[in-house]
Design a protein around this motif. Sequence first.
Motif, PDB file in Angstrom:
ATOM      1  N   VAL A 141      -5.633  39.571 -55.548  1.00 46.90           N
ATOM      2  CA  VAL A 141      -4.936  40.844 -55.329  1.00 46.90           C
ATOM      3  C   VAL A 141      -3.590  40.808 -56.043  1.00 46.90           C
ATOM      4  CG1 VAL A 141      -6.087  41.273 -53.116  1.00 46.90           C
ATOM      5  CG2 VAL A 141      -3.895  40.093 -53.150  1.00 46.90           C
ATOM      6  N   PRO A 142      -3.084  41.968 -56.466  1.00 49.22           N
ATOM      7  CA  PRO A 142      -1.756  41.996 -57.069  1.00 49.22           C
ATOM      8  C   PRO A 142      -0.697  41.632 -56.029  1.00 49.22           C
ATOM      9  CG  PRO A 142      -2.757  44.184 -57.070  1.00 49.22           C
ATOM     10  CD  PRO A 142      -3.716  43.256 -56.414  1.00 49.22           C
ATOM     11  N   PRO A 143       0.513  41.294 -56.485  1.00 50.74           N
ATOM     12  CA  PRO A 143       1.560  40.987 -55.511  1.00 50.74           C
ATOM     13  C   PRO A 143       1.748  42.136 -54.539  1.00 50.74           C
ATOM     14  CG  PRO A 143       2.317  40.567 -57.755  1.00 50.74           C
ATOM     15  CD  PRO A 143       0.988  41.254 -57.850  1.00 50.74           C
ATOM     16  N   LEU A 144       1.789  41.806 -53.258  1.00 52.00           N
ATOM     17  CA  LEU A 144       1.919  42.838 -52.243  1.00 52.00           C
ATOM     18  C   LEU A 144       3.375  43.184 -51.960  1.00 52.00           C
ATOM     19  CD1 LEU A 144      -0.912  41.676 -49.847  1.00 52.00           C
ATOM     20  CD2 LEU A 144      -0.938  43.601 -51.432  1.00 52.00           C
ATOM     21  N   LYS A 145       4.259  42.333 -52.401  1.00 56.75           N
ATOM     22  CA  LYS A 145       5.685  42.606 -52.230  1.00 56.75           C
ATOM     23  C   LYS A 145       6.385  42.228 -53.523  1.00 56.75           C
ATOM     24  CE  LYS A 145       9.212  42.429 -48.778  1.00 56.75           C
ATOM     25  NZ  LYS A 145       9.481  42.127 -47.402  1.00 56.75           N
ATOM     26  N   LEU A 146       7.053  43.182 -54.124  1.00 66.26           N
ATOM     27  CA  LEU A 146       7.752  42.918 -55.365  1.00 66.26           C
ATOM     28  C   LEU A 146       8.994  42.101 -55.101  1.00 66.26           C
ATOM     29  CD1 LEU A 146       7.435  46.396 -57.081  1.00 66.26           C
ATOM     30  CD2 LEU A 146       6.060  44.372 -57.487  1.00 66.26           C
TER      31      LEU A 146
END
Length: 148
Positions: A141-146
């Motif tokens: 999954v892409p990063p969930l928190k930048l």
Amino acid sequence: MIDDTDRLLLQALAADARAPLKDLAEAIGLSPPATSERLARLRERGVIRAFTIEIDPLALGFPLQAIVRVRPMPGALATVQQRIAAMPEALECDKVTGDDCFVLRLALRSIEHLDQALDRLADCAQTSSSIVKAQALRRRVPPLKLET
């Protein structure tokens, strides 16, 4: 946008997409009905596209994978895209910028099988192949928190 509770829910689903609603609710600190509603909203908004399975190609008799860069001949872009979509060996394909238009991942039984698959594109595209030795990083999954 998603909030911290949504992020926790997405992390829990990324770890186990088959987790029971009760376990998901416990992981994010909400009741099962509230968690169910969160899931429904994430699906409605398109954040969650699908709940899926991961199948090991080796277990189905495909010991090889290849990454193939595909450069269509002039005027053959649509034809190449259709042929790639019709290839049962194609696991995924990205349309990219640069000299090549597509990067394709194939599941294969043998080098001969690779040749057969590439022959289906030979009259409309140039290809360059690499055999996958090992997958150093699985799709995630892409990063969930930048990071800030």
